[in-house]
Design an enzyme around this catalytic site. Structure first.
Site, PDB file in Angstrom:
ATOM      1  N   PRO A  10    -118.230 -71.905   7.565  1.00 28.80           N
ATOM      2  CA  PRO A  10    -118.745 -72.374   8.849  1.00 28.80           C
ATOM      3  C   PRO A  10    -120.246 -72.194   9.018  1.00 28.80           C
ATOM      4  O   PRO A  10    -120.816 -71.188   8.593  1.00 28.80           O
ATOM      5  CB  PRO A  10    -117.987 -71.519   9.872  1.00 28.80           C
ATOM      6  CG  PRO A  10    -117.503 -70.337   9.109  1.00 28.80           C
ATOM      7  CD  PRO A  10    -117.237 -70.821   7.725  1.00 28.80           C
ATOM      8  N   ASN A  11    -120.827 -73.200   9.636  1.00 29.74           N
ATOM      9  CA  ASN A  11    -122.244 -73.236  10.028  1.00 29.74           C
ATOM     10  C   ASN A  11    -123.214 -73.413   8.867  1.00 29.74           C
ATOM     11  O   ASN A  11    -124.417 -73.554   9.076  1.00 29.74           O
ATOM     12  CB  ASN A  11    -122.618 -71.985  10.852  1.00 29.74           C
ATOM     13  CG  ASN A  11    -121.772 -71.863  12.099  1.00 29.74           C
ATOM     14  OD1 ASN A  11    -121.676 -72.829  12.850  1.00 29.74           O
ATOM     15  ND2 ASN A  11    -121.120 -70.734  12.293  1.00 29.74           N
ATOM     16  N   ARG A  18    -130.923 -73.791  10.760  1.00 30.28           N
ATOM     17  CA  ARG A  18    -130.313 -72.594  11.315  1.00 30.28           C
ATOM     18  C   ARG A  18    -131.086 -71.341  10.896  1.00 30.28           C
ATOM     19  O   ARG A  18    -131.119 -71.009   9.705  1.00 30.28           O
ATOM     20  CB  ARG A  18    -128.888 -72.507  10.766  1.00 30.28           C
ATOM     21  CG  ARG A  18    -128.154 -71.274  11.139  1.00 30.28           C
ATOM     22  CD  ARG A  18    -126.873 -71.131  10.319  1.00 30.28           C
ATOM     23  NE  ARG A  18    -126.131 -69.970  10.762  1.00 30.28           N
ATOM     24  CZ  ARG A  18    -125.198 -69.379  10.043  1.00 30.28           C
ATOM     25  NH1 ARG A  18    -124.861 -69.834   8.857  1.00 30.28           N
ATOM     26  NH2 ARG A  18    -124.583 -68.314  10.515  1.00 30.28           N
ATOM     27  N   TYR A  23    -131.991 -67.595   6.674  1.00 33.36           N
ATOM     28  CA  TYR A  23    -131.253 -68.380   5.679  1.00 33.36           C
ATOM     29  C   TYR A  23    -132.112 -69.319   4.835  1.00 33.36           C
ATOM     30  O   TYR A  23    -131.604 -69.971   3.918  1.00 33.36           O
ATOM     31  CB  TYR A  23    -130.144 -69.184   6.378  1.00 33.36           C
ATOM     32  CG  TYR A  23    -129.130 -68.286   7.059  1.00 33.36           C
ATOM     33  CD1 TYR A  23    -128.343 -67.411   6.313  1.00 33.36           C
ATOM     34  CD2 TYR A  23    -128.969 -68.287   8.447  1.00 33.36           C
ATOM     35  CE1 TYR A  23    -127.426 -66.574   6.924  1.00 33.36           C
ATOM     36  CE2 TYR A  23    -128.050 -67.457   9.073  1.00 33.36           C
ATOM     37  CZ  TYR A  23    -127.287 -66.605   8.305  1.00 33.36           C
ATOM     38  OH  TYR A  23    -126.373 -65.769   8.902  1.00 33.36           O
ATOM     39  N   ASN A  74    -119.001 -68.996  -0.319  1.00 34.78           N
ATOM     40  CA  ASN A  74    -119.773 -68.439   0.789  1.00 34.78           C
ATOM     41  C   ASN A  74    -118.947 -68.725   2.034  1.00 34.78           C
ATOM     42  O   ASN A  74    -118.988 -69.837   2.576  1.00 34.78           O
ATOM     43  CB  ASN A  74    -121.164 -69.071   0.897  1.00 34.78           C
ATOM     44  CG  ASN A  74    -121.990 -68.407   2.001  1.00 34.78           C
ATOM     45  OD1 ASN A  74    -121.448 -67.658   2.814  1.00 34.78           O
ATOM     46  ND2 ASN A  74    -123.281 -68.694   2.025  1.00 34.78           N
ATOM     47  N   ALA A  77    -119.215 -66.560   8.354  1.00 34.43           N
ATOM     48  CA  ALA A  77    -118.724 -65.487   9.224  1.00 34.43           C
ATOM     49  C   ALA A  77    -117.261 -65.128   8.959  1.00 34.43           C
ATOM     50  O   ALA A  77    -116.827 -64.009   9.271  1.00 34.43           O
ATOM     51  CB  ALA A  77    -118.921 -65.883  10.680  1.00 34.43           C
ATOM     52  N   GLU A  98    -117.993 -64.068  -4.652  1.00 33.96           N
ATOM     53  CA  GLU A  98    -118.498 -64.102  -3.275  1.00 33.96           C
ATOM     54  C   GLU A  98    -120.011 -64.280  -3.272  1.00 33.96           C
ATOM     55  O   GLU A  98    -120.726 -63.642  -4.057  1.00 33.96           O
ATOM     56  CB  GLU A  98    -118.124 -62.789  -2.590  1.00 33.96           C
ATOM     57  CG  GLU A  98    -118.649 -62.691  -1.166  1.00 33.96           C
ATOM     58  CD  GLU A  98    -118.184 -61.421  -0.458  1.00 33.96           C
ATOM     59  OE1 GLU A  98    -117.484 -60.596  -1.095  1.00 33.96           O
ATOM     60  OE2 GLU A  98    -118.521 -61.257   0.719  1.00 33.96           O
ATOM     61  N   HIS A 100    -123.570 -64.858  -0.632  1.00 33.25           N
ATOM     62  CA  HIS A 100    -124.241 -64.966   0.667  1.00 33.25           C
ATOM     63  C   HIS A 100    -125.723 -65.176   0.447  1.00 33.25           C
ATOM     64  O   HIS A 100    -126.308 -64.570  -0.463  1.00 33.25           O
ATOM     65  CB  HIS A 100    -124.044 -63.696   1.502  1.00 33.25           C
ATOM     66  CG  HIS A 100    -122.615 -63.387   1.754  1.00 33.25           C
ATOM     67  ND1 HIS A 100    -121.872 -64.062   2.688  1.00 33.25           N
ATOM     68  CD2 HIS A 100    -121.774 -62.512   1.155  1.00 33.25           C
ATOM     69  CE1 HIS A 100    -120.637 -63.601   2.663  1.00 33.25           C
ATOM     70  NE2 HIS A 100    -120.546 -62.663   1.734  1.00 33.25           N
ATOM     71  N   ARG A 107    -127.996 -56.187   7.433  1.00 36.09           N
ATOM     72  CA  ARG A 107    -127.940 -56.817   8.756  1.00 36.09           C
ATOM     73  C   ARG A 107    -127.014 -56.023   9.689  1.00 36.09           C
ATOM     74  O   ARG A 107    -126.776 -54.840   9.465  1.00 36.09           O
ATOM     75  CB  ARG A 107    -127.505 -58.282   8.584  1.00 36.09           C
ATOM     76  CG  ARG A 107    -128.503 -59.070   7.717  1.00 36.09           C
ATOM     77  CD  ARG A 107    -128.115 -60.524   7.583  1.00 36.09           C
ATOM     78  NE  ARG A 107    -128.127 -61.189   8.885  1.00 36.09           N
ATOM     79  CZ  ARG A 107    -127.543 -62.369   9.103  1.00 36.09           C
ATOM     80  NH1 ARG A 107    -126.927 -63.005   8.101  1.00 36.09           N
ATOM     81  NH2 ARG A 107    -127.596 -62.922  10.296  1.00 36.09           N
TER      82      ARG A 107
HETATM   83  C1  DQA Z   1    -123.736 -65.727   5.349  1.00 36.72           C
HETATM   84  C2  DQA Z   1    -123.721 -64.337   6.012  1.00 36.72           C
HETATM   85  C3  DQA Z   1    -122.692 -64.280   7.135  1.00 36.72           C
HETATM   86  O1  DQA Z   1    -122.731 -63.000   7.750  1.00 36.72           O
HETATM   87  C4  DQA Z   1    -122.997 -65.323   8.183  1.00 36.72           C
HETATM   88  O2  DQA Z   1    -122.004 -65.305   9.181  1.00 36.72           O
HETATM   89  C5  DQA Z   1    -123.160 -66.676   7.606  1.00 36.72           C
HETATM   90  C6  DQA Z   1    -123.915 -66.831   6.373  1.00 36.72           C
HETATM   91  C7  DQA Z   1    -124.868 -65.841   4.322  1.00 36.72           C
HETATM   92  O3  DQA Z   1    -124.810 -66.742   3.496  1.00 36.72           O
HETATM   93  O4  DQA Z   1    -125.828 -65.071   4.370  1.00 36.72           O
HETATM   94  O5  DQA Z   1    -122.732 -67.673   8.181  1.00 36.72           O
HETATM   95  O6  DQA Z   1    -122.499 -65.913   4.669  1.00 36.72           O
END
Ligand code: DQA
Length: 149
Positions: A10-11, A18, A23, A74, A77, A98, A100, A107
């Site tokens: 998501p996002n 964003r 990011y 990735n 959240a 995994e 990120h 964080r």
């Molecule tokens: C994320 C880190 C997560 O905590 C966050 O909710 C994201 C992006 C990252 O790529 O840094 O949406 O996965």
């Protein structure tokens, strides 16, 4: 040739707009294009996808083995909340790495727990968009080592 699925949660479709201070400025399309380039040099095939929906991500994890040897995930959240995604990864043989962009350990406290980490082969975080090609190489090497073993 190893076939790798890059699954974004998501996002992450909003990358570039964003919180670029966290990011980065690259869009998901930019990162996908970089991955496609790197895939050629690594001798792998890559499919790049994104979904905002937990169930959709779970479906893709469950069916990945039909077309892919490994998954770079990735989970956004959902990393910090989704027992269901953890269970999906734990229910299939397909290895998951995994990933990120940000360093989740640097964080907010709620980002320090990762349900994905409990079932992933490893994690790359905090290296921004560079993490994607690094993850592809790491998964390629992991799969090669598995095949030799
Ligand atoms: C994320 C880190 C997560 O905590 C966050 O909710 C994201 C992006 C990252 O790529 O840094 O949406 O996965």
């Amino acid at each position: 040739m190893q076939r790798i699925l890059v699954l974004n949660g998501p996002n992450l479709n909003l990358l570039g707009k964003r919180q670029p201070n966290i990011y980065g400025k690259l869009t998901l399309d930019d990162i996908e294009a970089n991955c496609a380039e790197i895939a050629k040099t690594l001798g792998i095939t890559v499919k790049f996808t994104q979904s905002n929906h937990e169930g959709e991500l779970i479906d893709r994890i469950q069916t990945a083995s039909e077309n892919f040897d490994g998954i770079i995930l990735n989970a956004g959240a959902f990393t910090h909340t989704s027992v269901a995604i953890m269970d999906a990864i734990g229910s299939v043989e397909t290895p998951v790495l995994e990933l990120h962009l940000s360093n989740i350990h640097k964080r907010e406290e709620f980002r320090h727990n990762s349900f994905v980490a409990k079932v992933a082969i490893g994690m790359i975080c905090g290296l921004g968009a560079n993490g994607y090609p690094l993850a592809l190489q790491a998964m390629r090497d992991y799969l090669q080592a598995q095949n030799q073993g």
